[in-house]
Design a protein around this motif. Structure first.
Motif, PDB file in Angstrom:
ATOM      1  N   THR A 166      -5.843   7.973   8.844  1.00 44.68           N
ATOM      2  CA  THR A 166      -4.674   8.514   8.555  1.00 44.68           C
ATOM      3  C   THR A 166      -4.794   9.962   8.214  1.00 44.68           C
ATOM      4  O   THR A 166      -4.573  10.802   8.573  1.00 44.68           O
ATOM      5  CB  THR A 166      -5.028   8.222   7.304  1.00 44.68           C
ATOM      6  OG1 THR A 166      -4.483   6.504   6.955  1.00 44.68           O
ATOM      7  CG2 THR A 166      -3.838   8.772   5.757  1.00 44.68           C
ATOM      8  N   ARG A 167      -6.704  10.115   8.460  1.00 43.46           N
ATOM      9  CA  ARG A 167      -6.406  11.825   9.416  1.00 43.46           C
ATOM     10  C   ARG A 167      -6.029  12.370  10.029  1.00 43.46           C
ATOM     11  O   ARG A 167      -5.672  14.047   9.033  1.00 43.46           O
ATOM     12  CB  ARG A 167      -8.412  11.872   8.718  1.00 43.46           C
ATOM     13  CG  ARG A 167      -8.795  13.363   8.310  1.00 43.46           C
ATOM     14  CD  ARG A 167     -10.930  13.104   8.924  1.00 43.46           C
ATOM     15  NE  ARG A 167     -11.699  12.404   7.597  1.00 43.46           N
ATOM     16  CZ  ARG A 167     -11.315  12.444   6.275  1.00 43.46           C
ATOM     17  NH1 ARG A 167     -11.167  13.847   6.120  1.00 43.46           N
ATOM     18  NH2 ARG A 167     -12.519  12.069   5.632  1.00 43.46           N
ATOM     19  N   ALA A 168      -6.130  12.411  10.309  1.00 43.50           N
ATOM     20  CA  ALA A 168      -5.519  12.858  12.147  1.00 43.50           C
ATOM     21  C   ALA A 168      -3.492  12.745  11.631  1.00 43.50           C
ATOM     22  O   ALA A 168      -3.417  13.330  12.778  1.00 43.50           O
ATOM     23  CB  ALA A 168      -6.165  11.600  13.218  1.00 43.50           C
ATOM     24  N   ASN A 169      -3.149  12.089  10.590  1.00 48.19           N
ATOM     25  CA  ASN A 169      -2.001  11.665  10.882  1.00 48.19           C
ATOM     26  C   ASN A 169      -1.259  12.319   9.473  1.00 48.19           C
ATOM     27  O   ASN A 169       0.160  12.548   9.308  1.00 48.19           O
ATOM     28  CB  ASN A 169      -1.841  10.501  10.900  1.00 48.19           C
ATOM     29  CG  ASN A 169      -1.988   9.366  12.082  1.00 48.19           C
ATOM     30  OD1 ASN A 169      -1.174  10.249  13.814  1.00 48.19           O
ATOM     31  ND2 ASN A 169      -2.987   9.479  12.068  1.00 48.19           N
ATOM     32  N   VAL A 170      -2.183  13.521   9.029  1.00 50.35           N
ATOM     33  CA  VAL A 170      -1.307  14.477   7.513  1.00 50.35           C
ATOM     34  C   VAL A 170      -1.781  15.768   8.526  1.00 50.35           C
ATOM     35  O   VAL A 170      -2.650  16.387   8.599  1.00 50.35           O
ATOM     36  CB  VAL A 170      -2.793  14.145   7.290  1.00 50.35           C
ATOM     37  CG1 VAL A 170      -2.098  14.726   5.086  1.00 50.35           C
ATOM     38  CG2 VAL A 170      -2.514  12.538   6.316  1.00 50.35           C
ATOM     39  N   LEU A 171      -0.120  15.928   7.759  1.00 47.31           N
ATOM     40  CA  LEU A 171      -0.807  17.576   8.616  1.00 47.31           C
ATOM     41  C   LEU A 171      -0.443  18.490   7.462  1.00 47.31           C
ATOM     42  O   LEU A 171      -0.708  19.644   7.056  1.00 47.31           O
ATOM     43  CB  LEU A 171       1.467  18.246   8.770  1.00 47.31           C
ATOM     44  CG  LEU A 171       1.117  17.796  10.020  1.00 47.31           C
ATOM     45  CD1 LEU A 171       2.699  18.696  10.572  1.00 47.31           C
ATOM     46  CD2 LEU A 171       0.716  18.921  11.157  1.00 47.31           C
TER      47      LEU A 171
ATOM     48  N   ALA B 257       0.892  -1.232   0.445  1.00 47.99           N
ATOM     49  CA  ALA B 257      -0.161  -0.148   0.255  1.00 47.99           C
ATOM     50  C   ALA B 257       0.858   1.061   0.221  1.00 47.99           C
ATOM     51  O   ALA B 257       2.111   1.079   0.588  1.00 47.99           O
ATOM     52  CB  ALA B 257      -0.410   0.090   0.989  1.00 47.99           C
ATOM     53  N   THR B 258       0.113   2.433  -0.698  1.00 49.63           N
ATOM     54  CA  THR B 258       1.333   3.260  -0.661  1.00 49.63           C
ATOM     55  C   THR B 258       0.533   4.591  -0.123  1.00 49.63           C
ATOM     56  O   THR B 258      -0.305   4.815   0.492  1.00 49.63           O
ATOM     57  CB  THR B 258       1.066   3.969  -2.319  1.00 49.63           C
ATOM     58  OG1 THR B 258       0.032   4.563  -2.656  1.00 49.63           O
ATOM     59  CG2 THR B 258       1.768   3.204  -2.787  1.00 49.63           C
ATOM     60  N   ILE B 259       1.507   5.582   0.251  1.00 52.70           N
ATOM     61  CA  ILE B 259       1.130   6.670   1.331  1.00 52.70           C
ATOM     62  C   ILE B 259      -0.410   7.154   0.591  1.00 52.70           C
ATOM     63  O   ILE B 259      -0.996   8.031   1.228  1.00 52.70           O
ATOM     64  CB  ILE B 259       1.884   7.562   1.447  1.00 52.70           C
ATOM     65  CG1 ILE B 259       2.997   7.026   3.134  1.00 52.70           C
ATOM     66  CG2 ILE B 259       1.633   9.056   1.342  1.00 52.70           C
ATOM     67  CD1 ILE B 259       2.567   6.388   3.835  1.00 52.70           C
ATOM     68  N   GLY B 260      -0.188   7.836  -0.714  1.00 50.59           N
ATOM     69  CA  GLY B 260      -1.108   8.095  -1.359  1.00 50.59           C
ATOM     70  C   GLY B 260      -2.243   7.438  -1.733  1.00 50.59           C
ATOM     71  O   GLY B 260      -3.252   7.788  -1.002  1.00 50.59           O
ATOM     72  N   GLY B 261      -2.286   6.026  -1.164  1.00 53.62           N
ATOM     73  CA  GLY B 261      -3.581   5.285  -1.285  1.00 53.62           C
ATOM     74  C   GLY B 261      -4.039   5.202   0.333  1.00 53.62           C
ATOM     75  O   GLY B 261      -5.455   5.429  -0.130  1.00 53.62           O
ATOM     76  N   THR B 262      -3.223   5.322   0.927  1.00 51.21           N
ATOM     77  CA  THR B 262      -4.076   5.160   2.439  1.00 51.21           C
ATOM     78  C   THR B 262      -4.050   6.277   2.567  1.00 51.21           C
ATOM     79  O   THR B 262      -5.546   6.622   3.136  1.00 51.21           O
ATOM     80  CB  THR B 262      -2.415   5.006   3.475  1.00 51.21           C
ATOM     81  OG1 THR B 262      -1.820   5.924   3.309  1.00 51.21           O
ATOM     82  CG2 THR B 262      -2.581   4.033   3.261  1.00 51.21           C
ATOM     83  N   ILE B 263      -4.071   7.909   2.179  1.00 50.77           N
ATOM     84  CA  ILE B 263      -4.400   9.126   2.437  1.00 50.77           C
ATOM     85  C   ILE B 263      -5.823   8.992   1.557  1.00 50.77           C
ATOM     86  O   ILE B 263      -7.198   9.562   1.600  1.00 50.77           O
ATOM     87  CB  ILE B 263      -3.848  10.025   2.071  1.00 50.77           C
ATOM     88  CG1 ILE B 263      -2.282  10.199   2.910  1.00 50.77           C
ATOM     89  CG2 ILE B 263      -4.415  11.941   1.592  1.00 50.77           C
ATOM     90  CD1 ILE B 263      -1.146  11.228   2.116  1.00 50.77           C
TER      91      ILE B 263
END
Lengths: 474, 474
Positions: B169-174, B148-154
């Motif tokens: 994930t929403r809570a961990n993206v700045l 899984a990629t970062i882009g996909g997880t976002i």
């Protein structure tokens, strides 16, 4: 109509008559002295006299009132407790105010799901107290807790002193009900924690300052009540030491750090010496002051904080420290930090900046701002206090009271901030006061996207006109 | 053009030529065997053969490619690691695939700010490992972490096993950078933690499954690395006891609970007895199984978990327990829970539901679903495993393999879920498989608002056509 498309003259009178019919005498105020009380918030910005004050008592009344205001193209300024510092709740020319004050109360507490459902007009403190009666807590906490409403904290995505552990308001809202400009009700008041069934629409209403819809109810995520905590004040050589302390505190206490607040010497001297807002809890002069609160683990938190101080002292990071030994001593330490409200009132003419940055850049930004302001004749000193772990400083800059001073100081500080890639507001919001500076933090593409959203959900521009979007044509 | 406005025939060939010119031979695949590898994801849904596979190497290439696709009205299916379970990355008829695989890599780690900036195509595990090299961690964790990629997880707002402590994930993206359908780049890659300067636009891209824009880069909020933790498996009489255990665990461990995973007996029997996917870590049959992991406090976490078990046993909440005494034992306990991936493959024809509810309602919902399914001849048994603290159960329902069985079972389970006010997907997303069921979780007003957003940001409907919105006209 003016260029906002907002109605003038007789059309307004017709609209007020229709709104009076809808809301009844308790639900609508039109007498000038009544309306005057709703003109402004805590920002100091003088608001226009509202055309009328709507006081709906239900979601349905909000819906019908907004449908009428859309029909007559009347601007609507939503108001909670009017404790905002950016003028987001100041009334606009020719607009009505919609106050949520009659939509107050707690609808339900679910102990197992750890949720509390409240109406928008409920004061924050009422929610906190209700949560505590069942052994839980609501972690959003700000100085204005007694007056600020849940709806207002959601519309402004309120921050405060517990963001480090629990995040901003955005992180603590599970469900939301809001009314759009055309009166349609978008309601999602379930207690589902994980929900990826389509767009997370509530995010649009949180922090958009009433420009996309009016929040009527919310399901809040409660947290467990911290059984016991310990508080200490550390004196450090500088802000860089505070960052090193934060890293060390994270290693030692993990997620048990409940507050990590910083005070620069200018602020300390002002509240402890230049005024008598607080008694100085320690002697001497230091480069930085840190208030650290941690919740108790399996051993006593006081002992842990004492050991932590020894570690910092050993490493040359801390120069002095005071550990609160009683509730009274805890209050005295917190008092130094919380005196910022009175400092704001007693500091003479000044600008209250609410700077957001990477935590690692905050100290260097403040140093750069000090240098910049020292070279400006209009600037008459600063007070700096803030949230070290969140990269948020409240920078108060005194000036000579002239309009030109305000203009020049704002241009200088926001110009510096743009170079540092920071936010012109970390937690107070854009409101009406900072609307002209938003371009210092957001790109043209972002602003275009924001305008697109505004046009999509409020095509007539009736919701909180003048707030957030500086351009009158939005 | 078909009713989606997507181009057919020669226009497509012209578009592919223009895209080839833009991206070069490494940046574009058109041979059928190459394209076939990009047709589907892990959902099992057969995707259409992509017209071409775009492999841009920069934000600018993504931007220019999307501008071309807009011009020629070509649908674009964004792909990360293709590990999704809802068909969100399955190719659509007449569309190109845009893979982020050549946009991989970590741009920066900032230890003081605790942030990591990565390109969208970076595998999740690569990010976790990079964070750990500097003593930090990235808390989003799912079984497919290696692919899984970062882009996909976002784009899918990935959940996983650490949501209880760190959120989705929403809570961990700045910060986030995304490209809109018309090619405009909306970039906000700062490390500002608190930012109320206007709408929080990144929220629109997180969890919207590539229907509003394509994520190209992100600034992730890292957390400290948990130094030590302990793991135990408890056998309980039922799910209600698991909720009581959760409340007790919160009182005792506070925010130190890192995992709180539940397994129903049907799942336990399947992985431990009916198959040999995992060795049973304890004997006997029980009503519910709980995997609890806590990070060490000042005393050893093992001792604390042992004391906790004693408390639960005393209270009649726990019937048996196993404490992992070594890394190997920890792995063996986790194995039972993580065997769900293989269980999914070995369970024969079945539907994989991903139910989201209030944590307090989850157990009763599962009981009701069991009763409902027991009365359906098409249903051939269930496996239930999930995240107790998050109100999320993965409910696998075996059936006789007929299309009618799928239809009837989905209608029954989603119908029940609608009555319970739950989410048709808690963490896997809507994708193409659940698009027709979204109305069971969202109101007509919400769906109208979602369609408004889609029309605003992707007026031609080129982004991930067929995903999330079931109506081909959106």
């Amino acid at each position: 109509m003016d260029r906002n498309g907002i109605q003038h003259g007789n059309a307004r009178a017709v609209a007020v008559t229709a709104l009076t019919e809808l809301l009844g005498p308790k639900g609508l105020l039109t007498a000038a002295p009544d309306c005057a009380r709703y003109a402004s918030d805590q920002s100091g910005l003088p608001g226009a006299l509202p055309l009328a004050v709507l006081r709906p008592a239900s979601t349905d009344e909000v819906s019908q009132a907004l449908a009428l205001c859309s029909r007559y193209r009347i601007g609507v300024v939503p108001q909670g407790g009017r404790t905002g510092l950016s003028g987001g709740a100041c009334s606009a020319e020719g607009a009505v105010v919609l106050s949520t004050e009659r939509m107050a109360g707690i609808a339900e507490i679910d102990r197992e799901a750890m949720t509390l459902t409240a109406w928008a007009g409920t004061p924050l403190e009422t929610v906190q107290e209700a949560a505590r009666t069942v052994g839980l807590d609501y972690p959003v906490d700000i100085g204005a807790r007694g007056t600020a409403t849940i709806g207002g904290t959601i519309a402004t995505n309120a921050g405060g002193i517990r963001v480090l552990q629990h995040g901003m308001t955005r992180a603590n809202v599970l469900g939301l009900e809001a009314v759009l400009a055309d009166g349609s009700v978008v309601s999602r008041l379930g207690k589902t924690v994980k929900d990826n069934s389509g767009f997370d629409l509530k995010q649009l209403f949180i922090g958009s300052e009433g420009t996309l819809g009016i929040v009527t109810r919310a399901v809040l995520q409660l947290c467990r009540q911290v059984p016991q905590s310990a508080l200490a004040l550390f004196a450090l050589p500088d802000h860089a030491a505070a960052l090193a302390c934060l890293a060390a505190a994270r290693r030692r206490f993990g997620s048990r750090i409940t507050a990590f607040e910083g005070m620069w010497p200018d602020y300390w001297e002002f509240v402890c010496h230049a005024t008598s807002l607080a008694s100085p809890p320690m002697a001497g002069r230091h480069g930085f002051y840190l208030l650290i609160e941690v919740e108790a683990g399996s051993e006593g938190a006081e002992d842990e904080l004492e050991a932590f101080f020894a570690e910092l002292f050993e490493a040359g990071l801390a120069e002095d420290g005071v550990l609160a030994k009683s509730v009274a001593e805890m209050r005295a330490l917190w008092r130094v930090r919380e005196a910022v409200g009175e400092a704001d009132e007693g500091f003479g003419p000044h600008i209250n900046f609410d700077i957001g940055l990477s935590p690692s850049a905050l100290g260097r930004f403040c140093d750069a701002a000090d240098v910049l302001l020292a070279g400006m004749l209009e600037a008459k000193g600063t007070l700096k206090v803030g949230h070290v772990g969140d990269g948020n400083v409240h920078l108060l800059v005194a000036h000579d009271g002239s309009g030109r001073a305000e203009e020049r100081i704002e241009a200088a500080v926001y110009g510096l901030l743009r170079d540092w890639n920071g936010a012109v507001t970390a937690e107070h919001g854009i409101g009406r006061i900072k609307a002209r500076w938003i371009g210092h933090s957001r790109t043209p593409e972002e602003l275009a996207m924001m305008r697109g959203l505004k046009a999509q959900f409020d095509p007539l521009g009736i919701l909180n006109p003048g707030a957030l979007f500086a351009d009158p044509e939005r």
